[in-house]
Design an enzyme around this catalytic site. Structure first.
Site, PDB file in Angstrom:
ATOM      1  N   HIS A  82       0.843  -1.194   0.000  1.00  0.00           N
ATOM      2  CA  HIS A  82       0.000   0.000   0.000  1.00  0.00           C
ATOM      3  C   HIS A  82       0.874   1.237   0.000  1.00  0.00           C
ATOM      4  O   HIS A  82       1.877   1.296   0.701  1.00  0.00           O
ATOM      5  CB  HIS A  82      -0.908   0.015   1.242  1.00  0.00           C
ATOM      6  N   ASP A 161     -15.569   2.705   6.069  1.00  0.00           N
ATOM      7  CA  ASP A 161     -14.500   3.627   5.662  1.00  0.00           C
ATOM      8  C   ASP A 161     -14.995   4.583   4.587  1.00  0.00           C
ATOM      9  O   ASP A 161     -14.676   5.772   4.612  1.00  0.00           O
ATOM     10  CB  ASP A 161     -13.280   2.849   5.175  1.00  0.00           C
ATOM     11  N   ARG A 168     -14.867  12.899   6.499  1.00  0.00           N
ATOM     12  CA  ARG A 168     -13.547  13.465   6.835  1.00  0.00           C
ATOM     13  C   ARG A 168     -13.094  14.452   5.766  1.00  0.00           C
ATOM     14  O   ARG A 168     -12.516  15.496   6.062  1.00  0.00           O
ATOM     15  CB  ARG A 168     -12.521  12.329   6.984  1.00  0.00           C
ATOM     16  N   SER A 183      -8.185   3.572   8.702  1.00  0.00           N
ATOM     17  CA  SER A 183      -8.794   3.545   7.364  1.00  0.00           C
ATOM     18  C   SER A 183      -7.973   2.637   6.433  1.00  0.00           C
ATOM     19  O   SER A 183      -8.508   1.754   5.757  1.00  0.00           O
ATOM     20  CB  SER A 183      -8.857   4.981   6.823  1.00  0.00           C
ATOM     21  N   LYS A 187      -8.808  -1.739   5.381  1.00  0.00           N
ATOM     22  CA  LYS A 187      -8.936  -2.236   4.005  1.00  0.00           C
ATOM     23  C   LYS A 187      -7.887  -3.294   3.696  1.00  0.00           C
ATOM     24  O   LYS A 187      -8.163  -4.294   3.035  1.00  0.00           O
ATOM     25  CB  LYS A 187      -8.838  -1.065   3.021  1.00  0.00           C
TER      26      LYS A 187
HETATM   27  N1  URA Z   1      -5.756   6.682   2.422  1.00  0.00           N
HETATM   28  C1  URA Z   1      -6.800   6.010   2.969  1.00  0.00           C
HETATM   29  O1  URA Z   1      -7.197   4.968   2.478  1.00  0.00           O
HETATM   30  N2  URA Z   1      -7.355   6.511   4.079  1.00  0.00           N
HETATM   31  C2  URA Z   1      -6.957   7.649   4.678  1.00  0.00           C
HETATM   32  O2  URA Z   1      -7.504   8.033   5.687  1.00  0.00           O
HETATM   33  C3  URA Z   1      -5.889   8.344   4.086  1.00  0.00           C
HETATM   34  C4  URA Z   1      -5.301   7.822   2.967  1.00  0.00           C
END
Ligand code: URA
Length: 435
Positions: A82, A161, A168, A183, A187
């Site tokens: 990621h 999320d 947010r 967050s 995932k």
């Molecule tokens: N990427 C994400 O998936 N979530 C966040 O809060 C910030 C960056």
């Protein structure tokens, strides 16, 4: 339990219990807790923070809000990667086939670009016919056949999320370490891989503007992964300047293919090799030196490129475009951006470079926008390079020449020229392993 008490506790800086966090996430996803109450809690978390136990409880509650992916039918450990989001970040397109060529299995769900950052799925969709909406069966079958499968994030994964992030985004509560960490890791954990490497960007084009913030984010995410039984490591990497020499979907894919041929810019190659070394080592493929040697060999002997070819073919894409990247989408118009004076590039604002690419059509302002796969920027000069007045700094590509003016102004404003050559910054700033 009620939301008013939870809000009061977090406003006073008190830790929330697991039950309170479950109550909040579940109630919000069901629509029983209003957006204004969720927004108030997000702001209180942003200001007062969360401890490790609360952050893990939030991550678990978010995972529980939706589906999870079971990769156990693949019969071996599965890897994922990621990036916290950068400009010109085409690392996944190189790294994932590279580690698959070294014997790992990669089954990755990836996202689309938004704002100044690009997304791997958009880049892959530059390839004619490439399917980024694989069924579960096909996802597993491609991973089994080639060692590397990639698809868009499934709708049912971590719905909490999606809902929380939308709030947010409009309530100035994105930049909170517990909220970002939960967050991202919800995932990643829900996506089923057991070995995860995180590329945490630092600098003008990243969420984290300082290395200290990035380290704290990396430590938090590693801690969450560990509690969930995953092997996780992170690199803190420079995002004060775009990665590589291209920004834009097909342009980045072209650069990734060049890198898989052992060509490609040094910063991109170095970052991909260090990430590959880290993930191979984490997956138990030997000591770090051996892992780097294996990764380098897979770039040099063409085996990593061959994995990308096979995956493109298995996912319905036109392999001729990998063999001859000039067949990838190209824009009809181009324009050079010239340096106004001689000197050195002493500062670049990576976020603005990303905005310039967006203005050319390469990105999207809102989720429902479509992207122009051929649009973007090729940089001829990077941070630290010497330039002469009148020399080309970059070439802009767009399908409509009316888009050039604003993109050119943005790029020039983002490029500061000075008299002294700045000290070079390495792309990899730190490797962060388990605390
Ligand atoms: N990427 C994400 O998936 N979530 C966040 O809060 C910030 C960056």
């Amino acid at each position: 339990m009620n939301i008013y008490e939870i809000l009061t506790a977090k406003k006073r800086g008190l830790p929330l219990s697991d039950e309170a966090i479950d109550f909040f996430v579940d109630g919000f996803v069901r629509g029983e807790i209003a957006d204004y109450q969720a927004s108030a809690l997000l702001m209180a978390i942003c200001i007062n923070g969360m401890n490790d136990a609360e952050t893990y409880a939030l991550t678990r509650a978010m995972i529980a809000s939706g589906d999870t992916v079971d990769l156990s039918p693949l019969g071996q450990s599965v890897c994922d990667k990621h990036s916290t989001g950068g400009v010109g970040d085409k690392v996944s397109l190189v790294l994932l086939p590279l580690v698959a060529a070294c014997g790992l299995t990669v089954a990755k769900m990836s996202g689309r670009g938004l704002g100044h950052t690009g997304g791997t799925i958009d880049k892959l969709e530059s390839i004619e016919g490439f399917d980024t909406a694989l069924s579960r069966e096909r996802f597993l079958s491609v991973a089994r056949k080639t060692g590397f499968a990639i698809t868009g994030q499934s709708e049912g994964l971590v719905p909490a999320d999606k809902l929380l992030y939308a709030l947010r985004d409009v309530t100035a509560t994105v930049d909170s370490i517990p909220l970002i960490a939960s967050s991202i890791m919800s995932k990643k954990i829900a996506s089923g891989a057991d070995v995860i490497v995180l590329d945490v960007k630092v600098g003008s084009g990243a969420f984290c503007k300082t290395e200290a913030d990035a380290k704290q984010l990396a430590d938090t995410m590693i801690g969450l992964g560990k509690r969930a039984g995953k092997k996780v490591a992170a690199l803190l990497t420079d995002m004060n300047t775009p990665l590589g020499n291209t920004i834009g979907n097909a342009l980045e894919l072209k650069e990734a293919i060049a890198t898989l041929k052992g060509e490609g810019p040094d910063d991109l190659k170095d970052l991909c090799l260090t990430l590959a070394q880290t993930i191979l080592h984490l997956a138990g493929k030997g000591d770090r030196n051996r892992c780097r040697r294996d990764a380098l060999r897979a770039l040099q002997d063409g085996s990593a490129l061959e994995i990308l070819r096979k995956t493109v073919s298995e996912q319905g894409g036109n392999v001729a475009q990998i063999d001859n990247p000039d067949l990838l989408p190209q824009c009809r118009y181009k324009q050079e951006v010239f340096a106004a004076r001689s000197g050195y590039i002493v500062e670049t604002d990576a976020e603005r470079y990303g905005m310039a690419a967006l203005l050319l059509g390469a990105g999207r302002r809102k989720k429902s926008d479509s992207v122009d796969h051929g649009a973007g920027i090729v940089l001829h000069k990077k941070l630290g390079d010497a330039v002469h007045a009148g020399e080309s700094l970059a070439t802009l590509y767009a399908s409509d020449p009316a888009l050039f003016a604003e993109a050119e102004t943005t790029l020039l404003q983002a490029t500061v020229l000075g008299d002294r050559q700045p000290c070079p910054t390495p792309v990899v700033l730190q490797t962060v392993l388990d605390r």
